[in-house]
Design a protein around this motif. Structure first.
Motif, PDB file in Angstrom:
ATOM      1  N   SER A  89      39.255  79.973 -35.698  1.00  0.00           N
ATOM      2  CA  SER A  89      40.225  80.306 -36.577  1.00  0.00           C
ATOM      3  C   SER A  89      41.107  78.763 -37.108  1.00  0.00           C
ATOM      4  CB  SER A  89      41.398  80.878 -35.633  1.00  0.00           C
ATOM      5  OG  SER A  89      42.604  80.982 -36.280  1.00  0.00           O
ATOM      6  N   ILE A  90      41.595  79.097 -38.264  1.00  0.00           N
ATOM      7  CA  ILE A  90      42.019  77.903 -38.947  1.00  0.00           C
ATOM      8  C   ILE A  90      43.579  77.373 -38.125  1.00  0.00           C
ATOM      9  CG2 ILE A  90      43.553  77.289 -41.134  1.00  0.00           C
ATOM     10  CD1 ILE A  90      40.572  76.900 -41.777  1.00  0.00           C
ATOM     11  N   VAL A  91      43.979  78.694 -37.766  1.00  0.00           N
ATOM     12  CA  VAL A  91      45.368  78.387 -37.007  1.00  0.00           C
ATOM     13  C   VAL A  91      45.088  77.734 -35.651  1.00  0.00           C
ATOM     14  CG1 VAL A  91      47.041  79.471 -35.734  1.00  0.00           C
ATOM     15  CG2 VAL A  91      46.573  80.446 -37.983  1.00  0.00           C
ATOM     16  N   GLU A  92      43.989  77.936 -34.853  1.00  0.00           N
ATOM     17  CA  GLU A  92      43.591  77.198 -33.666  1.00  0.00           C
ATOM     18  C   GLU A  92      43.249  75.950 -34.173  1.00  0.00           C
ATOM     19  OE1 GLU A  92      40.493  79.371 -31.505  1.00  0.00           O
ATOM     20  OE2 GLU A  92      41.552  81.214 -31.830  1.00  0.00           O
ATOM     21  N   LEU A  93      42.351  75.711 -35.168  1.00  0.00           N
ATOM     22  CA  LEU A  93      42.037  74.296 -35.184  1.00  0.00           C
ATOM     23  C   LEU A  93      43.303  73.489 -35.765  1.00  0.00           C
ATOM     24  CD1 LEU A  93      39.868  72.339 -35.633  1.00  0.00           C
ATOM     25  CD2 LEU A  93      39.289  73.094 -37.857  1.00  0.00           C
ATOM     26  N   ALA A  94      44.262  74.400 -36.649  1.00  0.00           N
ATOM     27  CA  ALA A  94      45.167  73.363 -36.986  1.00  0.00           C
ATOM     28  C   ALA A  94      46.213  72.846 -35.630  1.00  0.00           C
ATOM     29  CB  ALA A  94      46.418  74.434 -37.716  1.00  0.00           C
ATOM     30  N   MET A  98      46.985  68.956 -34.166  1.00  0.00           N
ATOM     31  CA  MET A  98      48.062  68.287 -33.894  1.00  0.00           C
ATOM     32  C   MET A  98      47.924  67.438 -32.656  1.00  0.00           C
ATOM     33  SD  MET A  98      50.899  71.140 -35.147  1.00  0.00           S
ATOM     34  CE  MET A  98      50.670  72.043 -33.590  1.00  0.00           C
ATOM     35  N   SER A  99      47.053  67.732 -31.539  1.00  0.00           N
ATOM     36  CA  SER A  99      47.081  67.120 -30.095  1.00  0.00           C
ATOM     37  C   SER A  99      45.771  66.096 -30.346  1.00  0.00           C
ATOM     38  CB  SER A  99      47.069  68.059 -29.271  1.00  0.00           C
ATOM     39  OG  SER A  99      45.938  68.879 -29.382  1.00  0.00           O
ATOM     40  N   GLY A 115      28.589  72.113 -42.241  1.00  0.00           N
ATOM     41  CA  GLY A 115      29.781  71.836 -43.258  1.00  0.00           C
ATOM     42  C   GLY A 115      30.543  70.925 -42.533  1.00  0.00           C
ATOM     43  N   LEU A 116      31.521  70.453 -43.112  1.00  0.00           N
ATOM     44  CA  LEU A 116      32.777  69.777 -42.580  1.00  0.00           C
ATOM     45  C   LEU A 116      34.141  70.408 -43.063  1.00  0.00           C
ATOM     46  CD1 LEU A 116      33.021  66.796 -41.257  1.00  0.00           C
ATOM     47  CD2 LEU A 116      33.279  66.054 -43.790  1.00  0.00           C
ATOM     48  N   ILE A 117      35.098  70.336 -42.049  1.00  0.00           N
ATOM     49  CA  ILE A 117      36.350  70.654 -42.564  1.00  0.00           C
ATOM     50  C   ILE A 117      37.528  69.533 -42.116  1.00  0.00           C
ATOM     51  CG2 ILE A 117      36.966  71.853 -40.391  1.00  0.00           C
ATOM     52  CD1 ILE A 117      38.278  74.011 -42.120  1.00  0.00           C
ATOM     53  N   THR A 118      38.248  69.413 -43.045  1.00  0.00           N
ATOM     54  CA  THR A 118      39.253  68.237 -42.976  1.00  0.00           C
ATOM     55  C   THR A 118      40.586  68.642 -43.057  1.00  0.00           C
ATOM     56  OG1 THR A 118      39.439  68.000 -45.285  1.00  0.00           O
ATOM     57  CG2 THR A 118      37.843  66.957 -44.331  1.00  0.00           C
ATOM     58  N   ARG A 119      41.738  67.837 -42.711  1.00  0.00           N
ATOM     59  CA  ARG A 119      42.925  68.050 -42.671  1.00  0.00           C
ATOM     60  C   ARG A 119      43.262  68.678 -43.888  1.00  0.00           C
ATOM     61  NH1 ARG A 119      45.922  63.079 -40.102  1.00  0.00           N
ATOM     62  NH2 ARG A 119      44.999  62.031 -42.013  1.00  0.00           N
ATOM     63  N   ARG A 120      42.923  68.304 -44.975  1.00  0.00           N
ATOM     64  CA  ARG A 120      43.253  68.796 -46.358  1.00  0.00           C
ATOM     65  C   ARG A 120      42.782  70.282 -46.446  1.00  0.00           C
ATOM     66  NH1 ARG A 120      44.170  65.690 -51.446  1.00  0.00           N
ATOM     67  NH2 ARG A 120      44.479  64.178 -49.886  1.00  0.00           N
ATOM     68  N   HIS A 121      41.411  70.701 -45.858  1.00  0.00           N
ATOM     69  CA  HIS A 121      41.267  71.977 -46.029  1.00  0.00           C
ATOM     70  C   HIS A 121      42.084  72.798 -45.302  1.00  0.00           C
ATOM     71  CE1 HIS A 121      37.220  70.045 -46.722  1.00  0.00           C
ATOM     72  NE2 HIS A 121      37.490  70.535 -48.011  1.00  0.00           N
ATOM     73  N   ILE A 122      42.435  72.347 -44.019  1.00  0.00           N
ATOM     74  CA  ILE A 122      43.460  73.167 -43.320  1.00  0.00           C
ATOM     75  C   ILE A 122      44.760  73.336 -44.036  1.00  0.00           C
ATOM     76  CG2 ILE A 122      44.884  72.914 -41.112  1.00  0.00           C
ATOM     77  CD1 ILE A 122      41.727  73.561 -40.616  1.00  0.00           C
ATOM     78  N   LYS A 124      45.401  73.149 -47.173  1.00  0.00           N
ATOM     79  CA  LYS A 124      45.192  74.221 -48.300  1.00  0.00           C
ATOM     80  C   LYS A 124      45.064  75.824 -47.724  1.00  0.00           C
ATOM     81  CE  LYS A 124      42.247  75.634 -52.116  1.00  0.00           C
ATOM     82  NZ  LYS A 124      40.771  75.403 -52.590  1.00  0.00           N
ATOM     83  N   ALA A 125      44.441  76.058 -46.630  1.00  0.00           N
ATOM     84  CA  ALA A 125      44.296  77.130 -46.128  1.00  0.00           C
ATOM     85  C   ALA A 125      45.727  77.965 -45.474  1.00  0.00           C
ATOM     86  CB  ALA A 125      43.446  77.202 -44.871  1.00  0.00           C
ATOM     87  N   LEU A 126      46.345  76.952 -44.904  1.00  0.00           N
ATOM     88  CA  LEU A 126      47.781  77.231 -44.367  1.00  0.00           C
ATOM     89  C   LEU A 126      48.639  77.824 -45.482  1.00  0.00           C
ATOM     90  CD1 LEU A 126      48.371  74.747 -41.363  1.00  0.00           C
ATOM     91  CD2 LEU A 126      47.565  77.220 -41.293  1.00  0.00           C
ATOM     92  N   ILE A 127      48.850  76.787 -46.490  1.00  0.00           N
ATOM     93  CA  ILE A 127      49.928  77.176 -47.793  1.00  0.00           C
ATOM     94  C   ILE A 127      49.214  78.414 -48.454  1.00  0.00           C
ATOM     95  CG2 ILE A 127      48.882  75.549 -49.557  1.00  0.00           C
ATOM     96  CD1 ILE A 127      52.421  75.738 -48.577  1.00  0.00           C
ATOM     97  N   GLU A 128      48.008  78.559 -48.657  1.00  0.00           N
ATOM     98  CA  GLU A 128      47.554  79.724 -49.530  1.00  0.00           C
ATOM     99  C   GLU A 128      47.724  81.039 -48.708  1.00  0.00           C
ATOM    100  OE1 GLU A 128      44.185  77.715 -52.051  1.00  0.00           O
ATOM    101  OE2 GLU A 128      43.472  79.330 -50.355  1.00  0.00           O
ATOM    102  N   ASN A 129      47.694  80.999 -47.502  1.00  0.00           N
ATOM    103  CA  ASN A 129      48.034  82.133 -46.397  1.00  0.00           C
ATOM    104  C   ASN A 129      49.326  82.300 -45.886  1.00  0.00           C
ATOM    105  OD1 ASN A 129      45.216  83.349 -46.525  1.00  0.00           O
ATOM    106  ND2 ASN A 129      44.676  81.211 -46.430  1.00  0.00           N
TER     107      ASN A 129
END
Length: 137
Positions: A89-94, A98-99, A115-122, A124-129
């Motif tokens: 989950s993006i929320v769990e990863l966000a 933070m910690s 693949g790779l996921i970065t803070r920038r991707h997170i 984007k996901a949070l603001i778009e959703n």
């Protein structure tokens, strides 16, 4: 928002580097990709480490000062790599971000890097959703 998954926002191209590479190879890859760090993989595409810009700076300074050959990735990479799966989950990863220290997380499926996921991707996901968000970009 909890149903937003890493697979929906991850970068499929991970820019991974072989465990047999040297730090000059890493720096070249980092500069080309614009990333701050990349996964290190073995011949089976399993993540065995992670190397960041910061990891490379000290070694390159020492190499320039002492005219040494660039060290291998094995000597500078972190081996305690935090990874996620495509169904994380993006929320769990966000919340984890933070910690925890990492800014980039390798995405692994069936033991292989996918693949790779970065803070920038997170971000984007949070603001778009966030339908209730009053900030619109």
């Amino acid at each position: 928002m909890h149903s937003i998954l890493v697979k929906d926002y991850m970068q499929a191209e991970s820019h991974a580097i072989s465990v047999n590479a040297n730090t000059s190879d890493v720096v070249e890859r980092l500069l080309k990709s614009g990333l701050t760090g990349i996964p290190v993989i073995d011949e089976k595409e399993a993540v065995v480490g992670f190397v960041s810009e910061q990891d490379c700076i000290k070694e390159l300074l020492n190499g320039a000062f002492f005219c040494d050959e660039p060290p291998g990735v094995r000597t500078v990479m972190a081996t305690d790599v935090l990874t996620v799966t495509p169904t994380t989950s993006i929320v769990e990863l966000a919340q984890t971000m933070m910690s925890q220290k990492p800014k980039n997380y390798p995405v692994v499926s069936d033991g292989k890097l996918v693949g790779l996921i970065t803070r920038r991707h997170i971000l984007k996901a949070l603001i778009e959703n966030d339908e209730d968000c009053y900030l619109h970009f």
